[in-house]
Design a protein around this motif. Structure first.
Motif, PDB file in Angstrom:
ATOM      1  N   GLY A 197       1.431  -1.090  -0.085  1.00  0.00           N
ATOM      2  CA  GLY A 197       0.052  -0.272  -0.047  1.00  0.00           C
ATOM      3  C   GLY A 197       0.824   0.681  -0.015  1.00  0.00           C
ATOM      4  N   PHE A 198       1.752   1.456   0.424  1.00  0.00           N
ATOM      5  CA  PHE A 198       2.785   2.191   0.634  1.00  0.00           C
ATOM      6  C   PHE A 198       3.519   2.751  -0.579  1.00  0.00           C
ATOM      7  CE2 PHE A 198       6.012   4.983   2.672  1.00  0.00           C
ATOM      8  CZ  PHE A 198       5.677   5.945   2.625  1.00  0.00           C
ATOM      9  N   TYR A 199       4.067   2.255  -0.758  1.00  0.00           N
ATOM     10  CA  TYR A 199       5.201   1.800  -1.686  1.00  0.00           C
ATOM     11  C   TYR A 199       4.712   1.858  -3.102  1.00  0.00           C
ATOM     12  CZ  TYR A 199       9.010   1.503   1.970  1.00  0.00           C
ATOM     13  OH  TYR A 199      10.054   2.464   2.785  1.00  0.00           O
ATOM     14  N   GLY A 200       3.119   0.619  -3.005  1.00  0.00           N
ATOM     15  CA  GLY A 200       2.640   0.756  -4.707  1.00  0.00           C
ATOM     16  C   GLY A 200       3.230   0.454  -5.718  1.00  0.00           C
TER      17      GLY A 200
ATOM     18  N   ARG B   5       5.193   5.571  12.418  1.00  0.00           N
ATOM     19  CA  ARG B   5       4.559   6.601  13.334  1.00  0.00           C
ATOM     20  C   ARG B   5       3.364   6.993  13.042  1.00  0.00           C
ATOM     21  NH1 ARG B   5       6.486   9.330  17.276  1.00  0.00           N
ATOM     22  NH2 ARG B   5       4.864   9.794  17.591  1.00  0.00           N
ATOM     23  N   HIS B   6       2.478   6.662  11.753  1.00  0.00           N
ATOM     24  CA  HIS B   6       1.216   6.717  11.171  1.00  0.00           C
ATOM     25  C   HIS B   6       0.770   5.414  10.497  1.00  0.00           C
ATOM     26  CE1 HIS B   6       2.115  11.479  11.464  1.00  0.00           C
ATOM     27  NE2 HIS B   6       2.868  11.169  10.926  1.00  0.00           N
ATOM     28  N   LEU B   7       1.786   4.910   9.803  1.00  0.00           N
ATOM     29  CA  LEU B   7       0.729   3.906   9.121  1.00  0.00           C
ATOM     30  C   LEU B   7       0.474   2.574  10.309  1.00  0.00           C
ATOM     31  CD1 LEU B   7       0.837   5.422   6.843  1.00  0.00           C
ATOM     32  CD2 LEU B   7       1.581   3.156   5.423  1.00  0.00           C
ATOM     33  N   LEU B   8       1.754   2.182  11.128  1.00  0.00           N
ATOM     34  CA  LEU B   8       1.551   1.109  11.724  1.00  0.00           C
ATOM     35  C   LEU B   8      -0.113   1.377  12.647  1.00  0.00           C
ATOM     36  CD1 LEU B   8       4.923  -0.221  12.993  1.00  0.00           C
ATOM     37  CD2 LEU B   8       2.504  -1.240  12.091  1.00  0.00           C
TER      38      LEU B   8
ATOM     39  N   ALA C 272      -3.963  -9.024   4.957  1.00  0.00           N
ATOM     40  CA  ALA C 272      -2.857  -8.378   3.382  1.00  0.00           C
ATOM     41  C   ALA C 272      -3.365  -7.571   3.740  1.00  0.00           C
ATOM     42  CB  ALA C 272      -1.761  -8.825   3.386  1.00  0.00           C
ATOM     43  N   ARG C 273      -4.509  -7.692   2.575  1.00  0.00           N
ATOM     44  CA  ARG C 273      -5.414  -6.729   1.402  1.00  0.00           C
ATOM     45  C   ARG C 273      -6.722  -5.778   2.268  1.00  0.00           C
ATOM     46  NH1 ARG C 273      -7.951 -11.128  -2.802  1.00  0.00           N
ATOM     47  NH2 ARG C 273      -6.223 -11.427  -3.586  1.00  0.00           N
ATOM     48  N   LEU C 274      -6.390  -6.073   3.464  1.00  0.00           N
ATOM     49  CA  LEU C 274      -7.784  -5.114   4.469  1.00  0.00           C
ATOM     50  C   LEU C 274      -6.700  -4.046   4.690  1.00  0.00           C
ATOM     51  CD1 LEU C 274      -9.554  -7.325   6.458  1.00  0.00           C
ATOM     52  CD2 LEU C 274     -10.419  -5.908   5.162  1.00  0.00           C
ATOM     53  N   ILE C 275      -4.885  -4.183   4.734  1.00  0.00           N
ATOM     54  CA  ILE C 275      -3.770  -3.752   5.712  1.00  0.00           C
ATOM     55  C   ILE C 275      -3.537  -2.728   4.060  1.00  0.00           C
ATOM     56  CG2 ILE C 275      -1.547  -3.626   6.831  1.00  0.00           C
ATOM     57  CD1 ILE C 275      -2.388  -5.618   8.336  1.00  0.00           C
ATOM     58  N   ARG C 276      -3.610  -3.567   3.650  1.00  0.00           N
ATOM     59  CA  ARG C 276      -3.102  -2.235   2.286  1.00  0.00           C
ATOM     60  C   ARG C 276      -4.070  -1.564   1.937  1.00  0.00           C
ATOM     61  NH1 ARG C 276      -4.744  -2.702  -3.303  1.00  0.00           N
ATOM     62  NH2 ARG C 276      -3.512  -2.043  -4.774  1.00  0.00           N
ATOM     63  N   GLY C 277      -5.380  -1.775   1.799  1.00  0.00           N
ATOM     64  CA  GLY C 277      -6.255  -1.336   1.248  1.00  0.00           C
ATOM     65  C   GLY C 277      -6.692   0.548   3.157  1.00  0.00           C
ATOM     66  N   VAL C 278      -6.002   0.080   4.122  1.00  0.00           N
ATOM     67  CA  VAL C 278      -5.937   1.368   4.839  1.00  0.00           C
ATOM     68  C   VAL C 278      -4.775   1.918   4.868  1.00  0.00           C
ATOM     69  CG1 VAL C 278      -5.026   1.970   7.569  1.00  0.00           C
ATOM     70  CG2 VAL C 278      -6.657  -0.324   6.636  1.00  0.00           C
ATOM     71  N   ALA C 279      -3.029   1.366   4.512  1.00  0.00           N
ATOM     72  CA  ALA C 279      -2.406   1.730   3.590  1.00  0.00           C
ATOM     73  C   ALA C 279      -1.839   2.595   2.621  1.00  0.00           C
ATOM     74  CB  ALA C 279      -1.105   0.912   3.615  1.00  0.00           C
ATOM     75  N   LEU C 280      -3.184   2.692   1.949  1.00  0.00           N
ATOM     76  CA  LEU C 280      -3.139   3.056   0.348  1.00  0.00           C
ATOM     77  C   LEU C 280      -3.862   3.998   0.677  1.00  0.00           C
ATOM     78  CD1 LEU C 280      -4.656   0.974  -2.353  1.00  0.00           C
ATOM     79  CD2 LEU C 280      -2.679   2.546  -2.586  1.00  0.00           C
TER      80      LEU C 280
END
Lengths: 327, 318
Positions: free
Chosen positions: A146-149, A237-240, A205-213
């Motif tokens: 999600g973060f790096y894409g 500090r922000h994503l986790l 992983a899919r759910l967390i990817r969505g949140v990270a996006l």
């Protein structure tokens, strides 16, 4: 507020059950491998307060068992054994040659109640540890995607599709098939955790990817980046913290599923082997249904799993409800 | 149409990638059929070496995969060493049995879950909804394995239903109508276990997605126009709530096949599950069985995608 009460009572209930299993060495009257070969398939003991002459005893007692000639047992009122508490460093027990099988005994004369408690250690720890593995993988891969894409995201999500292309039990068995079949109990346990945990990372992983996006686009994340914050800082500090809620809810969904997975694998003979008990391999004995029809107490491990699954379900429902209300 | 073709191609590529991955892993795995065979004292080590050479196990990996894939395309899934017979004729009856079991269970579970979920959504907040939710939660917490074993014990004790298997011993001497009745009688219990396992999941999802649309403005408008309750629920609201349910249909097949594996093993239903287990234990041909179950699941997901495309014009044009 109703959600909060539900969450608290489910948590308290689960804590009590886990504590009971963790304290198996104290609560169980017998060791998991203690055999009384002279009492195979003994029925559950009946705790009694009234003796043959109708007198009341404050201290419960059990009668001895004698074969009834038809392959079963009858209570032998000649020998009464009072239940002794804090006995031989265990919570309770009875003097030899008496027996106290609260949930009956299995084919080797081992106490089913004690084995359910000890077996719970295997099954529940497998569930917890495997969920930890899954969530760690899910967090790492989901946040990375999600973060790096870009190509990393595509690679991880395609890999996930591969893992989801098999029904989960077939996947577990297939992965298990690639590994040695005949191994000792500690290796089998580690393997079980790795297989169950390792093959379940996709959904979290899919759910967390969505949140990270969505987190990546937030104003304060952009601002922090503008101030020159490193990727590692942003993630820490922000994503986790933002993904933690989803991860916790996923944990309450995954743990019961993985306890069931352990039961299924050990039941099929691909998990923990005898004599170490697990709920799955105890049920494997119940596969011979002619034995089961006359000894229904052999189902005790599956019955023990039920309240745990229910408590996790209530917890997961309440957590999801709270998440929905929180937006 | 383009969307459908793209989804189909995607599934095919996924299937090929999965089979290649499996092939590599199976090759890396310690031990094979022959090493299990060597434990058998009745078979001499010379025989094992000869069998190994004959099976072509010594060739490079890529060559073996190419040969396997080429054969698989022609419907030949390799040779079972344990049965000493081609795998395909072993697999087909198993595939049919699993399809019969899971197909019946899926159909019944959805037929029950949709009205139940719709009804629960209309009763939101009442004690009826609460009771139904409690019952479904309880049902959801019963392990499938426990359900299967208890039903089996029930069958043995009551004698009402046959205890396991798919056909009676006398099946071969029956006429086709009797055979069908016989199989139907054997189907009752395994299907019941699968339906009871799947029903709570489905009904809860139907209820949730109905709740998403039940207060929508278009629902209010339709009600204001005096459209009847049943027509409103099933013709206006249900189609609007359909999308997540169609996706669920694809996903739930995976859960169903897994539950079915356990039920097949416990109840002696001669499906893919017991065969897979046997193949793993003997290190014989687990690859072929696994690829079949993958094909099932992918076909289910593809069907869900196509249904979605059929039901929702936004996906067709998008």
């Amino acid at each position: 507020m109703a959600e909060r009460t539900k969450i608290r009572s489910a948590l308290a209930f689960l804590a009590a059950l886990h504590a009971a299993v963790a304290l198996a060495g104290f609560l169980a009257p017998y060791g998991f491998a203690d055999q009384r070969r002279d009492y195979p398939y003994a029925p559950p003991a009946r705790l009694r307060f009234l003796d043959a002459s109708g007198r009341f005893h404050l201290r419960p007692f059990v009668y001895g068992l004698a074969p009834d000639g038809a392959g079963g047992y009858r209570e032998d009122t000649a020998g009464a054994y009072p239940v002794r508490f804090l006995f031989h460093q265990r919570l309770f027990g009875v003097d030899e040659p008496g027996t106290i099988f609260l949930c009956g005994s299995d084919g080797y004369g081992r106490d089913v109640f004690s084995r359910v408690l000890y077996g719970g250690q295997t099954s529940l720890v497998t569930g917890l540890a495997a969920a930890f593995v899954s969530l760690s993988l899910g967090l790492a891969l989901g946040i990375a995607a999600g973060f790096y894409g870009g190509w990393l995201d595509r690679l991880i999500m395609r890999g996930g599709e591969l893992a989801m292309a098999l029904p989960w039990l077939y996947l577990l068995l297939a992965v298990r098939a690639f590994l040695p079949l005949h191994i000792g109990a500690p290796e089998a346990f580690a393997l079980l955790v790795a297989i169950i945990g390792g093959s379940g990372w996709v959904r979290p992983a899919r759910l967390i990817r969505g949140v990270a996006l969505s987190a990546r686009e937030r104003g304060y994340v952009e601002a922090a980046r503008g101030f020159g914050a490193s990727d590692a800082y942003l993630i820490r500090r922000h994503l986790l913290p933002m993904t933690l809620g989803v991860a916790l809810t996923q944990a309450t969904v995954l743990i019961p599923r993985y306890v069931l997975a352990e039961i299924a694998l050990s039941f099929l003979g691909l998990g923990i082997g005898e004599p170490a008990p697990s709920w799955g391999n105890m049920l494997a004995e119940a596969r011979q249904y002619h034995a089961l029809v006359s000894h229904p107490w052999m189902l005790a491990p599956a019955v023990a799993a039920f309240p745990i699954l229910l408590a996790y379900l209530i917890l997961a429902d309440a957590l999801m409800e709270r998440q929905r209300e929180g937006g | 149409m383009k969307y459908a073709a793209r989804r189909a191609l995607h599934s095919l590529l996924l299937w090929i990638a999965l089979s290649a991955l499996f092939f590599v892993f199976a090759d890396l795995a310690p031990g094979d059929y022959f090493s299990e065979l060597r434990l058998d004292a009745r078979v001499s080590s010379g025989t094992v070496a000869a069998m190994r050479a004959q099976s072509g196990a010594g060739r490079p990996l890529a060559v073996r995969y190419a040969r396997w894939a080429a054969a698989a395309v022609r419907g030949d899934f390799g040779h079972s060493l344990a049965y000493d017979s081609p795998v395909a004729p072993l697999l087909w009856p198993r595939v049919r049995a699993t399809l019969l079991l899971t197909g019946t269970a899926t159909l019944l579970a959805w037929l029950l879950a949709v009205p139940l979920g719709v009804w629960a959504a209309t009763q939101r907040g009442t004690w009826r909804d609460g009771v139904l939710n409690a019952v479904l939660s309880l049902l959801l917490s019963v392990p499938d394995l426990l359900l299967a074993i208890v039903f089996l014990v029930f069958a043995v004790r009551s004698g009402l239903f046959p205890a396991g298997g798919m056909t009676s011993a006398a099946s071969s001497s029956m006429n086709p109508a009797e055979q069908a009745r016989d199989i139907a009688r054997h189907l009752v219990l395994p299907v019941a276990v699968l339906v009871l396992g799947m029903l709570p999941v489905l009904a809860r999802h139907v209820r949730a997605s109905m709740l998403e649309v039940i207060d929508a403005p278009f629902a209010l408008a339709a009600r204001a126009q005096g459209i009847g309750r049943r027509r409103l629920l099933f013709r206006h609201l249900l189609p609007a709530a359909m999308n997540p349910l169609i996706s669920l249909f694809g996903v739930s097949l995976g859960t169903l096949l897994s539950a079915s594996l356990l039920v097949e093993v416990v109840m002696g239903w001669p499906g893919l599950g017991p065969l897979f287990l046997e193949a793993i234990m003997a290190r014989d041909f687990p690859l072929a069985v696994a690829m079949f179950s993958a094909a099932f699941l992918m076909a289910g997901n593809l069907a869900a995608d196509l249904l979605l495309c059929y039901f929702d014009p936004r996906i067709r044009t998008g």
